[in-house]
Design a protein around this motif. Structure first.
Motif, PDB file in Angstrom:
ATOM      1  N   ARG A 129     128.381  56.025   6.659  1.00  0.00           N
ATOM      2  CA  ARG A 129     127.003  55.552   6.506  1.00  0.00           C
ATOM      3  C   ARG A 129     126.041  56.109   7.556  1.00  0.00           C
ATOM      4  NH1 ARG A 129     125.146  53.758   2.323  1.00  0.00           N
ATOM      5  NH2 ARG A 129     124.033  51.934   3.073  1.00  0.00           N
ATOM      6  N   GLN A 130     126.540  56.528   8.699  1.00  0.00           N
ATOM      7  CA  GLN A 130     125.635  56.891   9.798  1.00  0.00           C
ATOM      8  C   GLN A 130     125.152  58.345   9.726  1.00  0.00           C
ATOM      9  OE1 GLN A 130     128.863  55.664  10.350  1.00  0.00           O
ATOM     10  NE2 GLN A 130     128.180  53.536  10.389  1.00  0.00           N
ATOM     11  N   SER A 131     125.744  59.159   8.857  1.00  0.00           N
ATOM     12  CA  SER A 131     125.359  60.584   8.710  1.00  0.00           C
ATOM     13  C   SER A 131     125.305  61.325  10.052  1.00  0.00           C
ATOM     14  CB  SER A 131     124.009  60.726   8.006  1.00  0.00           C
ATOM     15  OG  SER A 131     124.051  60.209   6.708  1.00  0.00           O
ATOM     16  N   ARG A 132     126.322  61.120  10.855  1.00  0.00           N
ATOM     17  CA  ARG A 132     126.416  61.871  12.120  1.00  0.00           C
ATOM     18  C   ARG A 132     127.524  62.921  12.037  1.00  0.00           C
ATOM     19  NH1 ARG A 132     122.088  60.274  12.682  1.00  0.00           N
ATOM     20  NH2 ARG A 132     121.285  58.881  14.294  1.00  0.00           N
ATOM     21  N   VAL A 133     128.644  62.544  11.415  1.00  0.00           N
ATOM     22  CA  VAL A 133     129.717  63.513  11.160  1.00  0.00           C
ATOM     23  C   VAL A 133     129.337  64.203   9.862  1.00  0.00           C
ATOM     24  CG1 VAL A 133     132.168  63.828  10.656  1.00  0.00           C
ATOM     25  CG2 VAL A 133     131.433  62.024  12.259  1.00  0.00           C
ATOM     26  N   HIS A 134     129.062  65.490   9.905  1.00  0.00           N
ATOM     27  CA  HIS A 134     128.505  66.149   8.720  1.00  0.00           C
ATOM     28  C   HIS A 134     129.562  66.659   7.759  1.00  0.00           C
ATOM     29  CE1 HIS A 134     124.737  65.205  10.300  1.00  0.00           C
ATOM     30  NE2 HIS A 134     124.791  66.055  11.302  1.00  0.00           N
ATOM     31  N   SER A 135     130.796  66.725   8.183  1.00  0.00           N
ATOM     32  CA  SER A 135     131.993  66.962   7.360  1.00  0.00           C
ATOM     33  C   SER A 135     133.135  67.411   8.257  1.00  0.00           C
ATOM     34  CB  SER A 135     131.774  67.965   6.230  1.00  0.00           C
ATOM     35  OG  SER A 135     131.213  67.289   5.112  1.00  0.00           O
ATOM     36  N   MET A 136     134.338  67.487   7.680  1.00  0.00           N
ATOM     37  CA  MET A 136     135.516  67.787   8.498  1.00  0.00           C
ATOM     38  C   MET A 136     136.468  68.696   7.721  1.00  0.00           C
ATOM     39  SD  MET A 136     136.167  63.957   9.990  1.00  0.00           S
ATOM     40  CE  MET A 136     137.248  63.314   8.756  1.00  0.00           C
TER      41      MET A 136
ATOM     42  N   PHE B  45     124.473  56.020  23.034  1.00  0.00           N
ATOM     43  CA  PHE B  45     123.754  54.916  22.406  1.00  0.00           C
ATOM     44  C   PHE B  45     123.871  54.907  20.890  1.00  0.00           C
ATOM     45  CE2 PHE B  45     121.835  55.801  26.515  1.00  0.00           C
ATOM     46  CZ  PHE B  45     122.016  54.553  27.108  1.00  0.00           C
ATOM     47  N   GLU B  46     124.842  55.616  20.378  1.00  0.00           N
ATOM     48  CA  GLU B  46     125.059  55.659  18.927  1.00  0.00           C
ATOM     49  C   GLU B  46     125.788  54.404  18.460  1.00  0.00           C
ATOM     50  OE1 GLU B  46     124.690  57.950  16.041  1.00  0.00           O
ATOM     51  OE2 GLU B  46     122.990  58.034  17.380  1.00  0.00           O
ATOM     52  N   PRO B  47     125.432  53.878  17.262  1.00  0.00           N
ATOM     53  CA  PRO B  47     126.229  52.779  16.705  1.00  0.00           C
ATOM     54  C   PRO B  47     127.628  53.305  16.358  1.00  0.00           C
ATOM     55  CG  PRO B  47     124.640  53.592  15.094  1.00  0.00           C
ATOM     56  CD  PRO B  47     124.356  54.323  16.377  1.00  0.00           C
ATOM     57  N   PRO B  48     128.609  52.413  16.192  1.00  0.00           N
ATOM     58  CA  PRO B  48     129.955  52.887  15.851  1.00  0.00           C
ATOM     59  C   PRO B  48     129.947  53.707  14.561  1.00  0.00           C
ATOM     60  CG  PRO B  48     129.943  50.533  16.306  1.00  0.00           C
ATOM     61  CD  PRO B  48     128.518  50.967  16.275  1.00  0.00           C
TER      62      PRO B  48
END
Ligand code: NDP
Ligand code: MG
Length: 388
Positions: free
Chosen positions: A244-251, A293-296
């Motif tokens: 949901r956070q759209s921080r990891v853009h893919s793996m 300061f990023e949410p989990p």
């Protein structure tokens, strides 16, 4: 040779859209490295002229011929070359002697420009996923190594994870997905959702068509097929991961169990810039993230039962041939209809499914064949739409 002479010459096709204007911003921030030589739009001639004047583009293209004589075009500097009509615009990357074409047109309409740019040996910073989904069988074999750099954030992430790796060692791709604005809803709840609600995407600000695709998860379906073509990985080895956070853009998961991911802010300019700078990395075009300061970060499975478009896209990908093209055409019609209030949210997947069922699947050999499949499938989709 001076630095100014060594700038990369860029053509931005679809320069007035979400990706296009962000590509222009990257060019603005890196004016010492990037020179805008050609710009195109469909009908937004005022924005096109404004960009052409700001960046001094020598070539401009208006794809919608009915806007080819808009009065505002008189404000282009004398000597600016003008191209009018879809075919002429598709040639822009080639005739303007660009080194790099940013393909930011939306929909199947981008396929001709894609083919011409690739054929002409241009580097393509590629955002127009629909043309890869429809024409991957045709376009991928034409590519030279390193010629295509994906701009779609997930595919840029995978591309970056694969730098220096051996294709044979790739086990699976993990394609992250924000889940869209209707994450967690049941079919019953989805029945009543509106386009206005769908257009309020939680983490990315994008063009209207892709925003609706994100809500139906068709966007993720298209991206599974896009990844299949770009990275030559079987459809069933591409997993969708709700994040949901759209921080990891893919793996990318490798044979030895190691997993590489690419992370960053939810800002498309990073991927757009990498599309033009590759293999180099330049100064960031946006504010850096403070990871303290990023949410989990959370991960979960996509609900393919509630969001049937993702399941349909996988099916189209497994069958292959012209079926993804038919699916895409149906989706373009249904997506526009939903935006216009002419059908409900769940009708989108109903229309796509019905067109797929009625399709006669062929192996893809020519662009002409794809054009026919696209036109035929749109017609069928309109008929199905009239009955919903
Ligand atoms: P927009 O709708 O915001 O912009 C589309 C652009 O294409 C506009 O400049 C439009 O011109 C132009 N255009 C439309 N039809 C034609 C045509 N027939 N010939 C030439 N130009 C045309 O779309 P986005 O920027 O959101 O998306 C562009 C592509 O990038 C899509 O394929 C999308 O899936 C992909 N993408 C987008 C992301 C995003 O964040 N927006 C993320 C990842 C991928 P006009 O303004 O005149 O209508
Ligand atoms: Mg994406």
């Amino acid at each position: 040779m001076s630095d100014m002479q060594r700038r990369i010459r860029v053509a931005i096709l679809g320069c007035t859209g979400s990706i296009g204007t962000q590509a222009l911003d990257v060019c603005r921030q890196h004016a010492d490295r990037l020179e805008v030589v050609a710009l195109s739009a469909h009908s937004s001639t005022a924005a096109l002229v404004s960009a052409a004047r700001e960046f001094g583009a020598a070539w401009v293209g208006v794809a919608d011929a009915s806007h080819g004589s808009d009065a505002i075009l008189q404000e282009l500097p004398a000597g600016t070359h003008r191209c009018v009509g879809e075919g002429r615009c598709a040639e822009l990357g080639v005739v303007s002697e660009a080194d790099c074409v940013v393909l930011a047109v939306v929909g199947f309409a981008g396929i001709e420009a894609a083919q011409r740019s690739i054929e002409a040996g241009k580097t393509v910073a590629y955002a127009n996923k629909e043309s890869i989904v429809c024409g991957g069988d045709l376009l991928m074999p034409m590519l030279k190594k390193g010629q295509l750099v994906p701009v779609d954030s997930e595919h840029s992430a995978i591309f970056q994870c694969l730098v220096g790796e051996d294709h044979e060692t790739v086990r699976r791709l993990w394609l992250t997905c924000s889940g869209g604005p209707f994450y967690g809803m049941s079919r019953e709840e989805l029945r009543g959702v509106t386009a206005a609600r769908a257009l309020a995407h939680p983490t990315w600000k994008m063009g209207a068509k892709i925003t609706i695709d994100c809500a139906t998860l068709m966007n993720k379906g298209l991206e599974v097929l896009e990844a299949h073509h770009l990275f030559d990985v079987p459809i069933d080895d591409i997993r969708v991961l709700v994040h949901r956070q759209s921080r990891v853009h893919s793996m990318v998961e490798f044979a030895d169990g190691s997993v590489k991911a690419q992370l960053g802010p939810s800002d498309m300019r990073i991927a757009i810039q990498y599309g033009m700078s590759y293999p180099e990395r330049w100064a960031a075009p946006c504010e850096p993230q403070d990871w303290c300061f990023e949410p989990p970060l959370t991960f979960g499975e996509a609900d393919e039962e509630a969001f049937g478009c993702l399941r349909l896209a996988r099916e189209a990908g497994r069958v292959g041939g012209t079926l993804p093209c038919a699916m895409n055409a149906a989706n373009e019609v249904a997506n526009a209809a939903f935006r216009a209030g002419a059908c409900g949210f769940l009708d989108v997947e109903r229309i796509v499914g019905s067109v797929m069922e009625q399709s006669h699947v062929e192996r893809v050999d020519t662009l002409e064949q794809l054009r026919e499949c696209d036109a035929r499938s749109r017609e069928v989709a309109r008929k199905v739409l009239a009955e919903v």
